[in-house]
Enzyme design. Structure first.
Site, mmCIF file in Angstrom:
data_model
loop_
_atom_site.group_PDB
_atom_site.id
_atom_site.type_symbol
_atom_site.label_atom_id
_atom_site.label_comp_id
_atom_site.label_asym_id
_atom_site.label_seq_id
_atom_site.Cartn_x
_atom_site.Cartn_y
_atom_site.Cartn_z
ATOM 1 N N ASP A 28 0.788 -1.245 0.000
ATOM 2 C CA ASP A 28 0.000 0.000 0.000
ATOM 3 C C ASP A 28 0.823 1.301 0.000
ATOM 4 O O ASP A 28 0.445 2.265 0.671
ATOM 5 C CB ASP A 28 -0.965 0.015 1.198
ATOM 6 C CG ASP A 28 -1.946 -1.144 1.169
ATOM 7 O OD1 ASP A 28 -1.907 -1.939 0.221
ATOM 8 O OD2 ASP A 28 -2.751 -1.252 2.119
ATOM 9 N N GLU A 76 -4.652 -0.785 -1.336
ATOM 10 C CA GLU A 76 -5.961 -0.851 -0.676
ATOM 11 C C GLU A 76 -6.894 0.085 -1.423
ATOM 12 O O GLU A 76 -6.670 1.304 -1.440
ATOM 13 C CB GLU A 76 -5.851 -0.434 0.791
ATOM 14 C CG GLU A 76 -7.202 -0.525 1.513
ATOM 15 C CD GLU A 76 -7.131 -0.118 2.988
ATOM 16 O OE1 GLU A 76 -6.024 0.027 3.528
ATOM 17 O OE2 GLU A 76 -8.216 0.054 3.583
ATOM 18 N N LYS A 133 -6.790 -4.672 -3.173
ATOM 19 C CA LYS A 133 -7.427 -5.392 -2.064
ATOM 20 C C LYS A 133 -8.424 -4.483 -1.351
ATOM 21 O O LYS A 133 -8.121 -3.323 -1.070
ATOM 22 C CB LYS A 133 -6.365 -5.891 -1.081
ATOM 23 C CG LYS A 133 -5.513 -4.787 -0.457
ATOM 24 C CD LYS A 133 -4.428 -5.403 0.407
ATOM 25 C CE LYS A 133 -3.589 -4.393 1.134
ATOM 26 N NZ LYS A 133 -4.272 -3.559 2.100
ATOM 27 N N LYS A 136 -7.696 -4.882 4.794
ATOM 28 C CA LYS A 136 -6.369 -4.556 5.307
ATOM 29 C C LYS A 136 -5.381 -5.663 4.919
ATOM 30 O O LYS A 136 -4.246 -5.390 4.556
ATOM 31 C CB LYS A 136 -6.410 -4.373 6.832
ATOM 32 C CG LYS A 136 -7.414 -3.320 7.305
ATOM 33 C CD LYS A 136 -7.210 -1.972 6.662
ATOM 34 C CE LYS A 136 -8.200 -0.937 7.191
ATOM 35 N NZ LYS A 136 -8.225 0.276 6.328
ATOM 36 N N VAL A 161 3.238 0.265 4.197
ATOM 37 C CA VAL A 161 2.498 0.970 5.246
ATOM 38 C C VAL A 161 1.094 0.396 5.411
ATOM 39 O O VAL A 161 0.537 -0.160 4.471
ATOM 40 C CB VAL A 161 2.404 2.473 4.902
ATOM 41 C CG1 VAL A 161 3.775 3.091 4.874
ATOM 42 C CG2 VAL A 161 1.673 2.748 3.595
ATOM 43 N N THR A 162 0.519 0.623 6.578
ATOM 44 C CA THR A 162 1.186 1.016 7.795
ATOM 45 C C THR A 162 1.560 -0.248 8.574
ATOM 46 O O THR A 162 0.890 -1.271 8.454
ATOM 47 C CB THR A 162 0.302 1.925 8.694
ATOM 48 O OG1 THR A 162 -0.891 1.207 9.059
ATOM 49 C CG2 THR A 162 -0.095 3.199 7.964
ATOM 50 N N CYS A 166 -2.099 -2.612 7.690
ATOM 51 C CA CYS A 166 -2.092 -3.520 6.529
ATOM 52 C C CYS A 166 -0.870 -4.421 6.464
ATOM 53 O O CYS A 166 -0.957 -5.560 5.992
ATOM 54 C CB CYS A 166 -2.265 -2.715 5.249
ATOM 55 S SG CYS A 166 -3.910 -1.985 5.154
ATOM 56 N N GLN A 206 7.960 -14.217 21.282
ATOM 57 C CA GLN A 206 7.622 -15.642 21.454
ATOM 58 C C GLN A 206 8.256 -16.502 20.351
ATOM 59 O O GLN A 206 7.615 -17.368 19.778
ATOM 60 C CB GLN A 206 6.105 -15.829 21.472
ATOM 61 C CG GLN A 206 5.406 -15.006 22.555
ATOM 62 C CD GLN A 206 3.901 -15.140 22.501
ATOM 63 O OE1 GLN A 206 3.359 -16.151 22.953
ATOM 64 N NE2 GLN A 206 3.237 -14.157 21.941
HETATM 65 C C1 C5J Z 1 -3.049 0.561 5.545
HETATM 66 C C2 C5J Z 1 -4.787 1.771 6.674
HETATM 67 N N1 C5J Z 1 -2.543 0.364 4.345
HETATM 68 N N2 C5J Z 1 -4.016 2.124 7.690
HETATM 69 N N3 C5J Z 1 -4.296 1.075 5.626
HETATM 70 O O1 C5J Z 1 -2.395 0.322 6.543
HETATM 71 O O2 C5J Z 1 -5.958 2.062 6.666
#
Ligand code: C5J
Length: 225
Positions: A28, A76, A133, A136, A161-162, A166, A206
């Protein structure tokens, strides 16, 4: 020649992977998240934080291309008729512009609009996969699984990101599907530094419960080793 590689400095322990079965997935890096006037800013975020990782993402992409490792890009975004946008997503929160509204870079987070496209510095080259997509995670409601199977990919190297939304969602989806997951820790960021730090800690915790992390320089060196 064997495609096996090891990144000794990876966290939480050395990361061994087969370069011949690896893809880089860039999540993204769209104008809507990274530039002024896009979705990220309508939510009240400072988008300049995300702009700072563009050189690291470019280095990772360049290193993968040079090593012959496929690069997959995600975006996205939603269909222009909003048929893949659940009201629960559109109506969430109190943004200045909602998904589908008209903004300075076209309709917010809509496929085919300038804002939904990838930033010019990281633009896909012909032949690279671009996965649109609606969620997320990049596996939800997409044909990503089929493409990875066709390519014989078992390891995914993540950037974009972020970090905690996502990127982490897609890493978790991939981890559950049996992929080895490595995050390029300096080629990802969040609008919230503390969320990036927490996501990285969760991923590594973990015994690499979601995956590993390493720097872009370490990853590129391993790809070329
Ligand atoms: C992504 C968002 N790409 N934060 N989307 O992380 O809405």
């Amino acid at each position: 020649m064997s495609g096996m590689r090891v990144i000794e400095a990876a966290q939480p322990f050395p990361f061994a992977f087969d370069k011949a079965r690896t893809a880089v997935i860039v999540i993204d890096m769209q104008r809507d998240f990274v530039e002024q006037g896009g979705f990220g800013e309508t939510l009240g975020n400072d988008v300049t934080r995300l702009q700072a990782i563009i050189p690291a993402v470019a280095a990772l992409i360049g290193g993968a291309r040079k090593a012959g490792v496929p690069v997959i890009h995600t975006r996205e975004c939603h269909r222009p008729d909003l048929s893949d946008l659940p009201p629960a997503k559109r109506d969430r929160g109190n943004p200045s512009l909602r998904i589908g509204d008209h903004g300075p870079m076209g309709r917010i987070l809509i496929a085919g609009e300038p804002g939904a496209d990838i930033v010019p510095a990281l633009y896909p080259v012909p032949g690279e996969l671009v996965i649109d997509k609606p969620g997320k995670g990049a596996f939800y409601a997409t044909d990503l699984s089929a493409h990875l199977e066709r390519l014989g990919v078992t390891t995914l190297i993540f950037a974009g990101v972020t970090t905690e939304v996502c990127v982490q969602t897609t890493m978790r989806e991939a981890n559950d599907r049996g992929f080895l997951c490595l995050l390029a820790e300096d080629a990802t960021d969040s609008y919230f530094p503390e969320f990036k730090a927490a996501a990285i800690a969760m991923i590594r915790a973990q015994g690499a419960i979601v995956g590993w992390t390493a720097t872009t320089a370490e990853i590129v060196e391993a790809l070329h080793g």
